[in-house]
Write an enzyme that holds these catalytic residues in place. Structure first.
Site, PDB file in Angstrom:
ATOM      1  N   LYS A  49      17.073  -0.967   0.450  1.00  0.00           N
ATOM      2  CA  LYS A  49      16.424  -0.434  -0.762  1.00  0.00           C
ATOM      3  C   LYS A  49      15.372   0.600  -0.387  1.00  0.00           C
ATOM      4  O   LYS A  49      15.300   1.680  -0.959  1.00  0.00           O
ATOM      5  CB  LYS A  49      15.758  -1.572  -1.542  1.00  0.00           C
ATOM      6  N   ASN A  50      14.547   0.253   0.596  1.00  0.00           N
ATOM      7  CA  ASN A  50      13.399   1.119   0.885  1.00  0.00           C
ATOM      8  C   ASN A  50      13.778   2.437   1.539  1.00  0.00           C
ATOM      9  O   ASN A  50      12.961   3.345   1.607  1.00  0.00           O
ATOM     10  CB  ASN A  50      12.371   0.381   1.758  1.00  0.00           C
ATOM     11  N   CYS A  52      -0.655  -2.940  -8.849  1.00  0.00           N
ATOM     12  CA  CYS A  52       0.540  -3.784  -8.760  1.00  0.00           C
ATOM     13  C   CYS A  52       0.087  -5.204  -8.551  1.00  0.00           C
ATOM     14  O   CYS A  52      -1.106  -5.476  -8.429  1.00  0.00           O
ATOM     15  CB  CYS A  52       1.489  -3.306  -7.684  1.00  0.00           C
ATOM     16  N   ARG A  59      -3.200  -0.611  -4.605  1.00  0.00           N
ATOM     17  CA  ARG A  59      -2.191   0.319  -4.076  1.00  0.00           C
ATOM     18  C   ARG A  59      -2.457   1.787  -4.442  1.00  0.00           C
ATOM     19  O   ARG A  59      -1.769   2.380  -5.290  1.00  0.00           O
ATOM     20  CB  ARG A  59      -0.788  -0.107  -4.502  1.00  0.00           C
ATOM     21  N   ASP A  82       6.597  -7.206   4.219  1.00  0.00           N
ATOM     22  CA  ASP A  82       7.651  -7.588   3.274  1.00  0.00           C
ATOM     23  C   ASP A  82       8.357  -8.891   3.663  1.00  0.00           C
ATOM     24  O   ASP A  82       9.220  -9.368   2.918  1.00  0.00           O
ATOM     25  CB  ASP A  82       8.675  -6.447   3.127  1.00  0.00           C
ATOM     26  N   ARG A 120      14.957  -6.431  -8.267  1.00  0.00           N
ATOM     27  CA  ARG A 120      14.533  -5.093  -7.833  1.00  0.00           C
ATOM     28  C   ARG A 120      15.023  -4.791  -6.420  1.00  0.00           C
ATOM     29  O   ARG A 120      15.249  -3.633  -6.094  1.00  0.00           O
ATOM     30  CB  ARG A 120      12.999  -4.997  -7.846  1.00  0.00           C
TER      31      ARG A 120
HETATM   32  C1  UD1 Z   1       6.423   0.715   1.428  1.00  0.00           C
HETATM   33  C2  UD1 Z   1       7.520  -0.232   0.979  1.00  0.00           C
HETATM   34  C3  UD1 Z   1       6.955  -1.611   0.696  1.00  0.00           C
HETATM   35  C4  UD1 Z   1       6.169  -2.120   1.916  1.00  0.00           C
HETATM   36  C5  UD1 Z   1       5.154  -1.094   2.351  1.00  0.00           C
HETATM   37  C6  UD1 Z   1       4.454  -1.479   3.648  1.00  0.00           C
HETATM   38  C7  UD1 Z   1       9.026   1.252  -0.165  1.00  0.00           C
HETATM   39  C8  UD1 Z   1       9.640   1.680  -1.435  1.00  0.00           C
HETATM   40  N1  UD1 Z   1       8.122   0.290  -0.232  1.00  0.00           N
HETATM   41  O1  UD1 Z   1       5.506   0.838   0.344  1.00  0.00           O
HETATM   42  O2  UD1 Z   1       8.050  -2.493   0.424  1.00  0.00           O
HETATM   43  O3  UD1 Z   1       5.515  -3.319   1.572  1.00  0.00           O
HETATM   44  O4  UD1 Z   1       5.781   0.178   2.583  1.00  0.00           O
HETATM   45  O5  UD1 Z   1       5.382  -1.644   4.656  1.00  0.00           O
HETATM   46  O6  UD1 Z   1       9.388   1.713   0.908  1.00  0.00           O
HETATM   47  N2  UD1 Z   1      -2.212   3.259   1.096  1.00  0.00           N
HETATM   48  C9  UD1 Z   1      -3.366   3.934   0.752  1.00  0.00           C
HETATM   49  N3  UD1 Z   1      -3.243   5.164   0.155  1.00  0.00           N
HETATM   50  C10 UD1 Z   1      -2.022   5.732  -0.090  1.00  0.00           C
HETATM   51  C11 UD1 Z   1      -0.849   5.029   0.274  1.00  0.00           C
HETATM   52  C12 UD1 Z   1      -0.979   3.795   0.874  1.00  0.00           C
HETATM   53  O7  UD1 Z   1      -4.479   3.459   0.962  1.00  0.00           O
HETATM   54  O8  UD1 Z   1      -1.979   6.849  -0.631  1.00  0.00           O
HETATM   55  C13 UD1 Z   1      -2.323   1.938   1.747  1.00  0.00           C
HETATM   56  C14 UD1 Z   1      -1.667   0.828   0.939  1.00  0.00           C
HETATM   57  O9  UD1 Z   1      -2.536   0.317  -0.040  1.00  0.00           O
HETATM   58  C15 UD1 Z   1      -1.338  -0.170   2.036  1.00  0.00           C
HETATM   59  C16 UD1 Z   1      -1.015   0.720   3.243  1.00  0.00           C
HETATM   60  O10 UD1 Z   1      -1.568   1.984   2.945  1.00  0.00           O
HETATM   61  O11 UD1 Z   1      -2.461  -0.955   2.331  1.00  0.00           O
HETATM   62  C17 UD1 Z   1       0.456   0.901   3.528  1.00  0.00           C
HETATM   63  O12 UD1 Z   1       1.113   1.273   2.326  1.00  0.00           O
HETATM   64  P1  UD1 Z   1       2.416   2.175   2.344  1.00  0.00           P
HETATM   65  O13 UD1 Z   1       3.005   2.143   3.710  1.00  0.00           O
HETATM   66  O14 UD1 Z   1       2.088   3.493   1.756  1.00  0.00           O
HETATM   67  O15 UD1 Z   1       3.353   1.407   1.341  1.00  0.00           O
HETATM   68  P2  UD1 Z   1       4.438   2.004   0.356  1.00  0.00           P
HETATM   69  O16 UD1 Z   1       5.046   3.229   0.930  1.00  0.00           O
HETATM   70  O17 UD1 Z   1       3.877   2.063  -1.026  1.00  0.00           O
END
Ligand code: UD1
Length: 425
Positions: free
Chosen positions: A22-23, A117, A122, A307, A399
């Site tokens: 999915k990711n 969320c 997030r 995850d 999902r």
């Molecule tokens: C992706 C995965 C999700 C997984 C996560 C971490 C998808 C669709 N989802 O989510 O299943 O749990 O990686 O492996 O691929 N952060 C910030 N600012 C930002 C973006 C992120 O502070 O602009 C923080 C987040 O709050 C979190 C960390 O960075 O603490 C990592 O998040 P991130 O790797 O961005 O997660 P996603 O890409 O949203």
């Protein structure tokens, strides 16, 4: 709404095949927005609520899509909109993946802010920082990110992420692929899903160096060509199915997995006493009679994935002793714990750590899903609980897990899906 009804206590045995990830499917679909001519072909795209929402989003933008089996064909030649509306973004935060491609191709994008969320705020500041570095001006207006590039085309830049972010890295790579000049990304995420995205972009003609490492160098090109790509398998689904074998004292084989993607998780299964056998793209887990307590610290790849944190907690309720679980990615991702305790688990939460006291005989009751992986954790608990467990709000599970009850039934679980009416006051 649907619920899963599980009669626990069956030892799972047999083999199943993992679905496409999915990711990685989501950024792969987003990347087709970068290609203004012809049709891209994506293979092994799972049929999930999230991939359906993403297809709906692309269709809303004006893309032409056809999905058959697990093959998705997308032409984004005649896009009519650059706006990702709230109605779709609120269903799926990963909709933010359209920001980079739309900006890079059209010099303009409007994407609804995703909001919080179930397991914390997030933020998306790193996505916005990356787009600004590449030359976009961003304002937040009426709940929307309004991003424009005054010169019409993004330019290369040095982007240094203060923390590792999968989504922000994906957005930055996609945007930089069509930017003018060279972009370097430091502290890039190295999750296999990002490597898959780089591979697809490269197949489309992007010039990316360092895929799979924390430093990416992208030489922007004026346009990308349509390409075909086969998605990677879902490492989290595979690990969840192995955990289903482990928690029921069974022996489960998952086909179609890249074991290197799961190295940290397999090591933990072994520490817990499971026997792991890897044969090309199959992994077999044989559970011991008694699981050992095993601590984890969920962190970015290649360490133990956040995850799988919830599923690991479910597993450790059956281990003989105390396990400490820390989540360094999402400090508040513990919504599953009160529900596990309702099933009879003995788990304490201290700020960002959970202490699991095992083993406890879980007993079935009705529990509520709160997010995708929390739902998977409750299903695992239901497989080992005495009596009947009902997991409500299965739409969270839908999902990210394709035909999960069919796969578990195939392994010998007594699990069925039922429709129910949720009472509201
Ligand atoms: C992706 C995965 C999700 C997984 C996560 C971490 C998808 C669709 N989802 O989510 O299943 O749990 O990686 O492996 O691929 N952060 C910030 N600012 C930002 C973006 C992120 O502070 O602009 C923080 C987040 O709050 C979190 C960390 O960075 O603490 C990592 O998040 P991130 O790797 O961005 O997660 P996603 O890409 O949203």
């Amino acid at each position: 709404m649907d619920k899963l009804v599980i009669n626990g206590g069956h030892r799972l045995t047999g083999s199943v095949t993992a679905s496409g990830s999915k990711n990685s499917a989501l950024p792969l679909i987003a990347a087709t927005l970068l290609c203004g001519n012809g049709t891209c072909l994506l293979e092994r795209i799972p049929d999930l609520k999230d991939t359906r929402t993403f297809r709906e989003l692309l269709a809303y933008l004006g893309a032409d899509l056809s999905y058959s089996g697990t093959t998705l064909r997308i032409s984004t030649r005649n896009l009519q909109s650059i706006q990702a509306p709230y109605e779709l973004v609120k269903k799926m935060r990963a909709s933010i993946y359209v920001l980079g491609p739309l900006l890079a191709r059209f010099g303009r994008a409007e994407v609804s802010l995703p909001g919080g969320c179930a397991f914390g705020p997030r933020p998306i500041d790193l996505h916005l920082m990356a787009m600004e570095k590449l030359g976009a001006s961003i304002t937040i207006r009426n709940g929307y990110i309004d991003a424009t590039v005054s010169s019409g085309r993004l330019h290369g830049a040095h982007i240094e992420f203060p923390i590792s972010s999968v989504g922000a890295t994906g957005n930055a790579v996609m945007a930089a692929s069509l930017a003018e000049g060279t972009t370097t990304i430091s502290n890039a995420a190295i999750e296999p899903e990002i490597t898959a995205l780089c591979d697809f972009l490269t197949a489309m003609g992007a010039r990316i160096d360092g895929a799979g490492t924390t430093t990416l160098t992208i030489e922007g090109v004026p346009s990308l060509q349509p390409a075909s790509f086969t998605n990677i398998f879902d490492r989290i689904e595979a690990a969840t199915l192995l955990a289903a074998g482990a928690i029921t004292k069974g022996t489960v084989t998952v086909n179609g997995v890249d074991a290197t993607h799961l190295a940290a998780v397999l090591k933990k299964f072994e520490q817990a006493g499971c026997t792991i056998t890897i044969d090309r793209d199959t992994i077999t887990l044989q559970s011991p009679e008694t699981l050992h307590p095993t601590d984890i610290i969920a962190s970015p790849y290649p360490l133990f994935p956040t995850d799988m944190q919830a599923q690991w907690i479910a597993l450790m309720t059956q281990a003989d002793g105390i396990s400490q679980i820390i989540d360094k990615v999402y400090h508040e991702r513990f919504n599953h714990i009160p529900e596990l305790n309702r099933l009879g688990a003995n788990i304490e939460i201290n700020t960002n750590e959970a202490i699991v006291h095992g083993p406890e005989q879980l007993t079935g009751t009705t529990v509520m899903s709160t997010d995708l992986r929390a739902s998977a954790c409750l299903v695992l608990a239901g497989l080992v609980a005495q009596g009947t467990t009902e997991v409500l709000r299965v739409y969270h599970l839908d999902r990210g897990y394709e035909k999960i009850e069919e796969k578990l039934r195939h392994l010998g679980a007594d699990i069925r899906r039922e429709h129910y009416q949720e009472f509201s006051r």
